[in-house]
Design a protein around this motif. Structure first.
Motif, PDB file in Angstrom:
ATOM      1  N   PHE B 250     -17.905 -30.876  -9.388  1.00 26.36           N
ATOM      2  CA  PHE B 250     -16.487 -30.936  -9.010  1.00 26.36           C
ATOM      3  C   PHE B 250     -15.969 -29.526  -8.718  1.00 26.36           C
ATOM      4  O   PHE B 250     -15.262 -29.301  -7.723  1.00 26.36           O
ATOM      5  CB  PHE B 250     -15.657 -31.534 -10.147  1.00 26.36           C
ATOM      6  CG  PHE B 250     -15.455 -33.017 -10.043  1.00 26.36           C
ATOM      7  CD1 PHE B 250     -14.657 -33.549  -9.048  1.00 26.36           C
ATOM      8  CD2 PHE B 250     -16.050 -33.882 -10.938  1.00 26.36           C
ATOM      9  CE1 PHE B 250     -14.464 -34.913  -8.946  1.00 26.36           C
ATOM     10  CE2 PHE B 250     -15.870 -35.243 -10.834  1.00 26.36           C
ATOM     11  CZ  PHE B 250     -15.071 -35.761  -9.847  1.00 26.36           C
ATOM     12  N   VAL B 253     -17.350 -28.309  -5.386  1.00 19.76           N
ATOM     13  CA  VAL B 253     -16.709 -28.959  -4.242  1.00 19.76           C
ATOM     14  C   VAL B 253     -15.292 -28.416  -4.059  1.00 19.76           C
ATOM     15  O   VAL B 253     -14.846 -28.164  -2.935  1.00 19.76           O
ATOM     16  CB  VAL B 253     -16.705 -30.485  -4.439  1.00 19.76           C
ATOM     17  CG1 VAL B 253     -15.793 -31.154  -3.435  1.00 19.76           C
ATOM     18  CG2 VAL B 253     -18.101 -31.014  -4.279  1.00 19.76           C
ATOM     19  N   ASP B 257     -14.183 -26.492  -0.612  1.00 21.05           N
ATOM     20  CA  ASP B 257     -13.195 -27.136   0.254  1.00 21.05           C
ATOM     21  C   ASP B 257     -11.867 -26.378   0.268  1.00 21.05           C
ATOM     22  O   ASP B 257     -10.911 -26.807   0.888  1.00 21.05           O
ATOM     23  CB  ASP B 257     -12.973 -28.568  -0.270  1.00 21.05           C
ATOM     24  CG  ASP B 257     -12.198 -29.416   0.717  1.00 21.05           C
ATOM     25  OD1 ASP B 257     -12.233 -29.092   1.910  1.00 21.05           O
ATOM     26  OD2 ASP B 257     -11.555 -30.397   0.294  1.00 21.05           O
ATOM     27  N   VAL B 259      -8.965 -23.759   0.993  1.00 19.63           N
ATOM     28  CA  VAL B 259      -8.625 -22.897   2.121  1.00 19.63           C
ATOM     29  C   VAL B 259      -7.343 -22.092   1.883  1.00 19.63           C
ATOM     30  O   VAL B 259      -7.244 -20.956   2.331  1.00 19.63           O
ATOM     31  CB  VAL B 259      -8.539 -23.722   3.425  1.00 19.63           C
ATOM     32  CG1 VAL B 259      -7.474 -24.770   3.342  1.00 19.63           C
ATOM     33  CG2 VAL B 259      -8.274 -22.844   4.616  1.00 19.63           C
ATOM     34  N   VAL B 260      -6.385 -22.612   1.124  1.00 21.88           N
ATOM     35  CA  VAL B 260      -5.090 -21.950   1.042  1.00 21.88           C
ATOM     36  C   VAL B 260      -5.201 -20.593   0.330  1.00 21.88           C
ATOM     37  O   VAL B 260      -4.713 -19.575   0.832  1.00 21.88           O
ATOM     38  CB  VAL B 260      -4.055 -22.851   0.329  1.00 21.88           C
ATOM     39  CG1 VAL B 260      -2.697 -22.201   0.369  1.00 21.88           C
ATOM     40  CG2 VAL B 260      -3.999 -24.199   0.993  1.00 21.88           C
ATOM     41  N   PRO B 274     -14.142 -23.766   5.272  1.00 25.79           N
ATOM     42  CA  PRO B 274     -12.813 -24.390   5.422  1.00 25.79           C
ATOM     43  C   PRO B 274     -11.850 -23.502   6.214  1.00 25.79           C
ATOM     44  O   PRO B 274     -11.067 -24.007   7.017  1.00 25.79           O
ATOM     45  CB  PRO B 274     -12.328 -24.560   3.989  1.00 25.79           C
ATOM     46  CG  PRO B 274     -13.514 -24.506   3.153  1.00 25.79           C
ATOM     47  CD  PRO B 274     -14.519 -23.657   3.854  1.00 25.79           C
ATOM     48  N   MET B 277     -12.661 -23.793   9.785  1.00 29.22           N
ATOM     49  CA  MET B 277     -12.209 -25.091  10.301  1.00 29.22           C
ATOM     50  C   MET B 277     -10.697 -25.101  10.476  1.00 29.22           C
ATOM     51  O   MET B 277     -10.169 -25.598  11.470  1.00 29.22           O
ATOM     52  CB  MET B 277     -12.604 -26.221   9.341  1.00 29.22           C
ATOM     53  CG  MET B 277     -14.039 -26.631   9.421  1.00 29.22           C
ATOM     54  SD  MET B 277     -14.355 -27.999   8.299  1.00 29.22           S
ATOM     55  CE  MET B 277     -13.944 -29.391   9.330  1.00 29.22           C
ATOM     56  N   PHE B 278      -9.996 -24.563   9.471  1.00 32.77           N
ATOM     57  CA  PHE B 278      -8.527 -24.543   9.511  1.00 32.77           C
ATOM     58  C   PHE B 278      -8.054 -23.792  10.752  1.00 32.77           C
ATOM     59  O   PHE B 278      -7.219 -24.293  11.510  1.00 32.77           O
ATOM     60  CB  PHE B 278      -8.012 -23.858   8.241  1.00 32.77           C
ATOM     61  CG  PHE B 278      -6.524 -23.898   8.070  1.00 32.77           C
ATOM     62  CD1 PHE B 278      -5.916 -24.987   7.464  1.00 32.77           C
ATOM     63  CD2 PHE B 278      -5.729 -22.852   8.502  1.00 32.77           C
ATOM     64  CE1 PHE B 278      -4.550 -25.021   7.288  1.00 32.77           C
ATOM     65  CE2 PHE B 278      -4.357 -22.890   8.332  1.00 32.77           C
ATOM     66  CZ  PHE B 278      -3.765 -23.977   7.723  1.00 32.77           C
ATOM     67  N   LEU B 296     -20.643 -31.910   6.611  1.00 35.28           N
ATOM     68  CA  LEU B 296     -19.962 -31.927   5.307  1.00 35.28           C
ATOM     69  C   LEU B 296     -19.917 -33.330   4.725  1.00 35.28           C
ATOM     70  O   LEU B 296     -20.024 -33.514   3.510  1.00 35.28           O
ATOM     71  CB  LEU B 296     -18.535 -31.374   5.453  1.00 35.28           C
ATOM     72  CG  LEU B 296     -18.426 -29.884   5.744  1.00 35.28           C
ATOM     73  CD1 LEU B 296     -16.966 -29.479   5.821  1.00 35.28           C
ATOM     74  CD2 LEU B 296     -19.130 -29.072   4.682  1.00 35.28           C
TER      75      LEU B 296
END
Lengths: 417, 323
Positions: B250, B253, B257, B259-260, B274, B277-278, B296
């Motif tokens: 967990f 992951v 994942d 990004v912020v 991420p 991708m963003f 992914l």
């Protein structure tokens, strides 16, 4: 026997049993705490202190106080100062500070600080600073001749407040209050952007919570009543979105909902929509709500499922055998027993939705932005103190909800999958 | 789930309607994820099914977007794809660099979160732990507090969390920090931020596993002369390992994942998948993102399968038989 009860019980080495027990318990407590201590220190340093630092930033801005020393010092000596009619000494201090700003190139910082409370003053400061070294006394007349806006009472109020680096003004701005000539007051309705966005965020989060509940209830019920072998297969369909990257799911929704996307193609192909009348379901609030519902749905299904799985079916059967219709049984017997799950799921989904950032930023367009996106916007525009004040208000709302969650459900009941 | 024998016709209709509704909701849950996979094999630069794809024309399908993942961001030499070509792609492709960053950041964040989290969970599940509820609330809060608030706080704090590069502290820690000696724009900053975000997951899964753990086993081990370290590694650890591993997954992951926080505290060097991708979705949306998304999805299916197997093993060991 009576004699044994009055003599104190002792351990083999002669200490009173009560004291020995207390020592042992204290040692056990200390040991348990020592195990948690490293993590607590880590979280304190890397999580709590940064958030505390953010709260400090929301109350602090030295853009003006740092670049206007003479005027700041003058304000300190004049506690009963009347902003409607500042005396000549105040203007003299202001002119010398403006000249200093021009020399140190700090005009922008000072102007920005005042601009938060009196919009449009950056250019005023720039023009004033450029002219400052050529101005002759009396400075009051000279500055007012340059631009009559220098006499505005609210400008002097703002400069007085900004002469200290510590201020609550960012909270005034963040709650849409405006600085007028007589002090802070409620802003005009069309200017109430921040509170409106908070309200909108709560409304949208509430709508998403309700949609999630409506979608999760039948699925959780199905999973709960099916035999374990089948339900654990179906459970994978719930858990896969949970484990899939948020960005993957958001990308998928863009592919599905955009104007030339799959949903619109299907609707046009089926003849439900004409080709020039495609749905605008992406880059607006609809896109935000659909994609966020999809992302948050597992957080509703899982707590509902764990409550529903332990509801004995015999209650419903008893109710039916006593003559209740299936609707009555559902409404009066089944739903009340699922309330803990409903509360847990709804609160969790609502809390997560209120602070959502990525999905609105990517699929929300101009209209589907939430409060987190506004905080991010102010961060990128270097309005750090305002961003921090908005973030602090959001944090306060979240902490109230978190406290509620802990009271109603208990944090240790939080489960993952 | 079978209908009772006394069901009225209306109830029968409702029963089948109910099953249909459930199927639709499952479709809503899983459909968007599956739709990404065929779309990523498109030969055009569109984000939807082209006519050629719908008619199963082989010309409509290609691997060109997977190829982009290998070649984006560096000049591609002409010629056969031999060892040197692959070496170039491995060292210079933007997406592969991002994948490496994501992997290493995720790995270190997971190690940090799992080590600290497991030790803390051992303390938290002791009955004599003082202030348990309060401490739990603090440790779970990174999962509840909106990520934007955490990111804002960290970006303020990391910009100030610096050591002078020429000081003794700078000599020891400098290599982990940015050029200016700060946590901002450094790998260490991103790793720490992701470790904090992963901690709640480790705490939740490990305390859940420990709740079924028989504390008298520890006393038994002590009484037979095992010291705390041996007790942990020989008695406790094997029993709670499934919980630790799923907590670690967990945490991984979460980092993989995230990004912020990366957007706010990382520099241009710390490009992760991420983040790539963003930016890709925001700026020039290309089906290469769908190709990444497909990869992914495959990874998340494998992780989910691992966690499910671990959960079943743990339930079997604890004697919880599935009904």
């Amino acid at each position: 026997m009576a004699e044994a009860a009055t003599t104190l019980l002792t351990t083999s080495d002669g200490r009173p049993l009560k004291a020995a027990l207390a020592t042992a318990q204290a040692r056990a407590k200390r040991r348990a705490f020592l195990l948690v201590l490293p993590l607590l220190l880590f979280v304190l340093l890397t999580f709590l202190i940064p958030i505390g630092y953010m709260l400090k930033r929301s109350l602090e801005h030295d853009g003006f106080s740092g670049s206007a020393p003479s005027l700041s010092a003058w304000f300190k000596q004049q506690p009963g100062f009347d902003p409607a009619n500042p005396p000549e000494e105040a203007y003299a201090a202001l002119v010398s500070d403006l000249a200093l700003m021009q020399k140190d190139k700090t005009t922008g910082m000072a102007g920005t600080r005042i601009n938060y409370t009196v919009p449009g003053t950056i250019s005023l400061f720039k023009a004033g600073a450029r002219a400052a070294k050529d101005l002759q006394p009396p400075y009051k007349e000279a500055l007012l001749a340059l631009d009559p806006e220098w006499g505005m009472p609210r400008l002097w109020r703002a400069m007085e407040a900004a002469s200290s680096p510590y201020t609550t003004e960012f909270y005034q701005v963040a709650t849409d209050r405006k600085l007028g000539d007589t002090g802070w007051a409620r802003g005009a309705d069309q200017d109430r952007i921040y509170l409106y966005l908070f309200f909108k965020t709560f409304l949208v989060s509430g709508a998403i919570t309700v949609i999630c509940l409506l979608l999760a209830f039948p699925v959780a019920h199905l999973l709960a009543v099916l035999p374990m072998s089948k339900s654990s297969l179906l459970m994978i369909l719930v858990l896969l979105p949970f484990w899939t990257s948020l960005l993957v799911r958001t990308t998928a929704w863009i592919a599905l909902l955009q104007e030339q996307g799959i949903v619109n193609d299907l609707l046009v192909w089926a003849g439900i929509l004409s080709d020039d009348n495609r749905l605008q379901a992406m880059y607006n609030m609809t896109g935000t709500i659909v994609a966020m519902t999809h992302v948050l749905l597992p957080f509703m299904i899982l707590p509902l499922y764990s409550v529903m799985r332990v509801i004995p079916p015999s209650y419903a059967r008893a109710s039916r055998s006593l003559g209740a219709t299936s609707w009555t049984t559902f409404r009066r017997i089944y739903v009340p027993q699922t309330l803990p799950g409903i509360a847990a799921g709804s609160l969790l989904v609502f809390i997560l939705a209120v602070g959502y950032y990525i999905t609105p930023a990517l699929v929300g367009g101009a209209d589907g932005q939430l409060i987190s996106n506004l905080i991010s916007f102010h961060m990128t525009k270097s309005n750090w103190s305002l961003a921090a004040a908005l973030a602090a208000m959001l944090l306060a709302a979240i902490l109230v909800l978190y406290w509620l969650y802990d009271r109603l459900i208990g944090i240790d009941r939080l489960k993952l999958g | 789930m079978a209908l009772p024998i006394y069901a009225s016709p209306l109830e029968r209709v409702w029963h089948y309607a109910y099953i249909a509704i459930c199927v639709l909701i499952f479709l809503f849950l899983i459909g968007p994820i599956l739709v990404v996979i065929p779309l990523s094999f498109t030969s055009d630069a569109y984000f939807s099914f082209t006519d050629k794809m719908l008619h199963f024309d082989p010309a409509g399908y290609s691997l060109r977007w997977y190829d982009t993942l290998l070649t984006l961001g560096h000049p591609v030499p002409e010629g056969p794809r031999d060892g040197t070509w692959w070496k170039l792609a491995w060292e210079h492709s933007t997406w592969i660099q991002a994948a490496k960053n994501s992997f290493w950041v995720g790995l270190w964040a997971t190690i940090m979160a799992t080590t600290l989290g497991t030790i803390a969970a051992l303390g938290l599940s002791r009955p004599e732990m003082p202030g348990r509820r309060m401490i739990m609330a603090v440790l779970i809060s990174p999962m509840i507090v909106p990520i934007i608030i955490i990111a804002v706080g960290m970006s303020f704090f990391y910009a100030k969390a610096c050591v002078a590069p020429d000081s003794a502290m700078g000599a020891i820690f400098g290599w982990m920090l940015s050029n200016k000696g700060c946590l901002a724009n450094s790998y260490l900053g991103v790793i720490i931020a992701h470790a904090v975000l992963g901690i709640p997951f480790v705490i939740i899964t490990v305390t859940a596993t420990l709740s079924g753990f028989d504390q008298s086993l520890i006393r038994a081990a002590h009484s037979m002369g095992a010291n705390p370290r041996v007790t942990f590694f020989k008695v406790v650890m094997p029993l709670i390992l499934p919980g630790i591993i799923s907590g670690a997954l967990f945490a991984f992951v979460t980092s993989f994942d995230e990004v912020v926080a990366v957007l706010f505290i990382a520099g241009p060097e710390q490009q992760t998948i991420p983040r790539q991708m963003f930016n890709g979705i925001r700026e020039a949306i290309s089906p290469a993102i769908l190709a990444v998304a497909t990869i992914l999805v495959i990874i998340s299916v494998m992780l989910l399968a691992t966690v499910e197997l671990l959960r079943r093993r743990s339930e079997r060991l604890r004697g919880v038989t599935p009904r």
